[in-house]
Design an enzyme around this catalytic site. Structure first.
Site, PDB file in Angstrom:
ATOM      1  N   HIS A 100     -57.996   6.876 -42.332  1.00 43.56           N
ATOM      2  CA  HIS A 100     -56.697   7.516 -42.596  1.00 43.56           C
ATOM      3  C   HIS A 100     -56.305   8.252 -41.322  1.00 43.56           C
ATOM      4  O   HIS A 100     -56.890   9.284 -40.978  1.00 43.56           O
ATOM      5  CB  HIS A 100     -56.783   8.475 -43.785  1.00 43.56           C
ATOM      6  CG  HIS A 100     -56.934   7.772 -45.091  1.00 43.56           C
ATOM      7  ND1 HIS A 100     -57.694   8.263 -46.124  1.00 43.56           N
ATOM      8  CD2 HIS A 100     -56.429   6.595 -45.526  1.00 43.56           C
ATOM      9  CE1 HIS A 100     -57.643   7.416 -47.143  1.00 43.56           C
ATOM     10  NE2 HIS A 100     -56.884   6.402 -46.805  1.00 43.56           N
TER      11      HIS A 100
ATOM     12  N   GLU B 169     -56.172  12.092 -40.195  1.00 45.94           N
ATOM     13  CA  GLU B 169     -57.360  12.947 -40.330  1.00 45.94           C
ATOM     14  C   GLU B 169     -58.068  13.044 -38.974  1.00 45.94           C
ATOM     15  O   GLU B 169     -59.174  12.541 -38.780  1.00 45.94           O
ATOM     16  CB  GLU B 169     -58.252  12.381 -41.439  1.00 45.94           C
ATOM     17  CG  GLU B 169     -57.537  12.379 -42.785  1.00 45.94           C
ATOM     18  CD  GLU B 169     -58.242  11.590 -43.897  1.00 45.94           C
ATOM     19  OE1 GLU B 169     -59.303  11.019 -43.649  1.00 45.94           O
ATOM     20  OE2 GLU B 169     -57.700  11.555 -45.014  1.00 45.94           O
TER      21      GLU B 169
ATOM     22  N   ARG C 154     -50.664   8.140 -42.534  1.00 40.20           N
ATOM     23  CA  ARG C 154     -51.970   7.937 -43.139  1.00 40.20           C
ATOM     24  C   ARG C 154     -52.364   6.460 -43.198  1.00 40.20           C
ATOM     25  O   ARG C 154     -53.532   6.107 -43.121  1.00 40.20           O
ATOM     26  CB  ARG C 154     -51.892   8.518 -44.564  1.00 40.20           C
ATOM     27  CG  ARG C 154     -52.948   8.110 -45.543  1.00 40.20           C
ATOM     28  CD  ARG C 154     -52.526   8.542 -46.954  1.00 40.20           C
ATOM     29  NE  ARG C 154     -53.360   7.952 -47.987  1.00 40.20           N
ATOM     30  CZ  ARG C 154     -54.407   8.525 -48.535  1.00 40.20           C
ATOM     31  NH1 ARG C 154     -54.789   9.709 -48.136  1.00 40.20           N
ATOM     32  NH2 ARG C 154     -55.094   7.928 -49.476  1.00 40.20           N
TER      33      ARG C 154
ATOM     34  N   HIS D 284     -63.967  10.968 -43.875  1.00 38.88           N
ATOM     35  CA  HIS D 284     -62.580  11.367 -44.123  1.00 38.88           C
ATOM     36  C   HIS D 284     -62.463  12.881 -43.970  1.00 38.88           C
ATOM     37  O   HIS D 284     -63.456  13.580 -43.846  1.00 38.88           O
ATOM     38  CB  HIS D 284     -62.171  11.013 -45.555  1.00 38.88           C
ATOM     39  CG  HIS D 284     -62.121   9.545 -45.839  1.00 38.88           C
ATOM     40  ND1 HIS D 284     -60.948   8.870 -46.013  1.00 38.88           N
ATOM     41  CD2 HIS D 284     -63.108   8.625 -45.964  1.00 38.88           C
ATOM     42  CE1 HIS D 284     -61.207   7.594 -46.234  1.00 38.88           C
ATOM     43  NE2 HIS D 284     -62.508   7.418 -46.218  1.00 38.88           N
TER      44      HIS D 284
ATOM     45  N   TYR E 281     -61.515  11.890 -58.267  1.00 39.04           N
ATOM     46  CA  TYR E 281     -60.674  11.191 -59.244  1.00 39.04           C
ATOM     47  C   TYR E 281     -60.945   9.703 -59.120  1.00 39.04           C
ATOM     48  O   TYR E 281     -61.625   9.263 -58.190  1.00 39.04           O
ATOM     49  CB  TYR E 281     -59.180  11.483 -58.998  1.00 39.04           C
ATOM     50  CG  TYR E 281     -58.779  11.542 -57.545  1.00 39.04           C
ATOM     51  CD1 TYR E 281     -58.778  10.412 -56.736  1.00 39.04           C
ATOM     52  CD2 TYR E 281     -58.391  12.758 -56.967  1.00 39.04           C
ATOM     53  CE1 TYR E 281     -58.409  10.485 -55.407  1.00 39.04           C
ATOM     54  CE2 TYR E 281     -58.028  12.834 -55.630  1.00 39.04           C
ATOM     55  CZ  TYR E 281     -58.026  11.685 -54.862  1.00 39.04           C
ATOM     56  OH  TYR E 281     -57.670  11.752 -53.541  1.00 39.04           O
TER      57      TYR E 281
ATOM     58  N   GLU F 148     -65.896  13.970 -47.002  1.00 41.77           N
ATOM     59  CA  GLU F 148     -64.626  14.669 -46.774  1.00 41.77           C
ATOM     60  C   GLU F 148     -64.996  15.898 -45.963  1.00 41.77           C
ATOM     61  O   GLU F 148     -65.687  16.782 -46.462  1.00 41.77           O
ATOM     62  CB  GLU F 148     -63.986  15.099 -48.098  1.00 41.77           C
ATOM     63  CG  GLU F 148     -63.478  13.969 -48.970  1.00 41.77           C
ATOM     64  CD  GLU F 148     -62.150  13.406 -48.494  1.00 41.77           C
ATOM     65  OE1 GLU F 148     -61.529  14.016 -47.600  1.00 41.77           O
ATOM     66  OE2 GLU F 148     -61.747  12.362 -49.021  1.00 41.77           O
TER      67      GLU F 148
END
Lengths: 93, 312
Positions: free
Chosen positions: B72, B75, B130, B199, B251, B273
């Site tokens: 992405h 980032e 992104r 990420h 999610y 992350e």
């Protein structure tokens, strides 16, 4: 070059599953042109959303009318990006 | 602006445009020809090379570890961390016993700019970009979310079918050359034992699955390894990570890279992350780059070391 004058990143805090569902609905609503930086997970985790300047008022009213708490994580995104760009240029020098 | 003359003078504590990262990769290879080589595994939609750095001390088709950063594009701390990891590997080989042992038996493959068109675009036109940059026929919206484009529950819940959405999955699995090139490379290699995607942001270490609630068969081992990795990460600056399967921790997300890699038989599949200071999101200040990379390295080493010590 696309700029982000007046865009804010709002940090939303859902108190329950109903509020979480309302925030989730916002993600599917393209009308507000929202950019979810950190998506909906659970009530313990805030949701971060970039809101264009022209939709700030409507989003804040929407959140307030549904009693969803929020704070302003980034007050003016473009100001931060300008700072980042200046820092890159000066570090390169 | 003077170009850095070597990998030592490269400024790891700032964000770099793509041409500087490409130059950095070439410098690192030139300075360490016995350890590092560059493999071009494909081209992006706009024709940029998809470079992978291979760290190898010899052998043929050794068991290997895959690390990718920056799928992405916005980032930026991930690409910056990836650059720091590359130098760290070179510096620590022969000095750090754990990394040396790993590299004496395994190869490490590192793709620093996994979405080069998006990264270039995020530097030149839209800092918040992104996705990839391939046009979508019939839509004015550009690009696909390359972490919804893998053949793992593709098209299921947790990805969008709308080209204008940030999580648009694309018309079919592997439609993006940035994804297909990795898929083809990993399949043709056939001996990857770990697959790690990085990420930003929100401080989590996740393992499969994202597309289904069904726990993966190695859930217990991955959970315990994730716990060890986040503990090691926190040992430097106290940064606290959550960990667990993607679907239970964040999610439902279908078409993700580590679900695909796990289903290919790569047991140690994880996604990070990275650090969230709580105020900056994707605009993490440059003084956070090295602390982020340094703490993440602790967790990466935990995963790589476990992979090395637990052959399968």
């Amino acid at each position: 070059k696309e700029t982000f004058e007046g865009h804010q990143v709002l940090r939303m805090y859902a108190k329950n599953e109903d509020q979480l569902a309302l925030i989730n609905d916002l993600e599917d609503n393209h009308e507000f042109e929202l950019d979810f930086w950190r998506g909906v997970t659970d009530v313990r985790t805030p949701v971060d959303v970039r809101v264009p300047h022209h939709n700030l008022r409507s989003i804040k009213i929407h959140l307030e009318s549904n009693a969803i708490d929020y704070s302003i994580m980034i007050g003016d995104l473009q100001a931060m990006l300008d700072e980042e760009r200046m820092e890159m240029v000066s570090a390169a020098r | 602006v003077p170009e850095p003359k070597n990998a030592d003078s490269y400024d790891y504590a700032r964000y770099h445009p793509i041409n500087e990262i490409y130059s950095f990769q070439d410098m690192l290879v030139a300075e360490n020809p016995k350890l590092v080589s560059k493999i071009v595994i494909g081209k992006s939609y706009e024709g940029r090379p998809l470079n992978v750095l291979k760290f190898s001390t010899g052998g043929t088709n050794r068991p290997a570890i895959w690390i990718d950063t920056g799928i992405h594009s916005r980032e930026w701390v991930t690409q910056a961390s990836g650059t720091w990891f590359a130098k760290k590997i070179v510096d620590d080989y022969g000095r750090d016993p754990a990394l040396t042992a790993i590299l004496n038996k395994m190869d490490i493959y590192l793709e620093i700019v996994t979405n080069p068109d998006g990264y270039y675009f995020s530097h030149t036109s839209n800092r918040m970009w992104r996705k990839t940059r391939k046009p979508n026929p019939g839509s004015s919206c550009i690009g696909v979310d390359p972490n919804r484009n893998w053949d793992a529950g593709f098209g299921g819940a947790g990805a969008s079918g709308s080209p204008c959405a940030e999580t648009y999955r694309g018309p079919k699995a592997n439609s993006e050359s940035e994804v297909k090139s990795i898929v083809d490379f990993v399949k043709s290699h056939g001996n990857f034992k770990a697959f790690i995607s990085l990420h930003a942001y929100s401080q989590m270490l996740l393992y499969p699955y994202g597309y289904t609630k069904t726990p993966c068969k190695d859930d217990t081992e991955l959970h315990s390894l994730a716990k060890k990795a986040v503990t090691d990460l926190a040992s430097l600056y106290g940064t606290r990570y959550r960990f667990g399967s993607i679907i239970n921790t964040i999610y439902q997300a279908s078409g993700g890279s580590i679900d695909w890699s796990y289903n290919q038989g790569i047991k140690y599949s994880f996604t990070f992350e990275l650090r969230d200071t709580g105020r900056y999101g994707f605009i993490l200040p440059t003084n956070q780059i090295i602390p982020t990379a340094t703490e993440t390295w602790q967790a990466l080493m935990a995963i790589m070391n476990h992979t090395y010590k637990n052959p399968y």
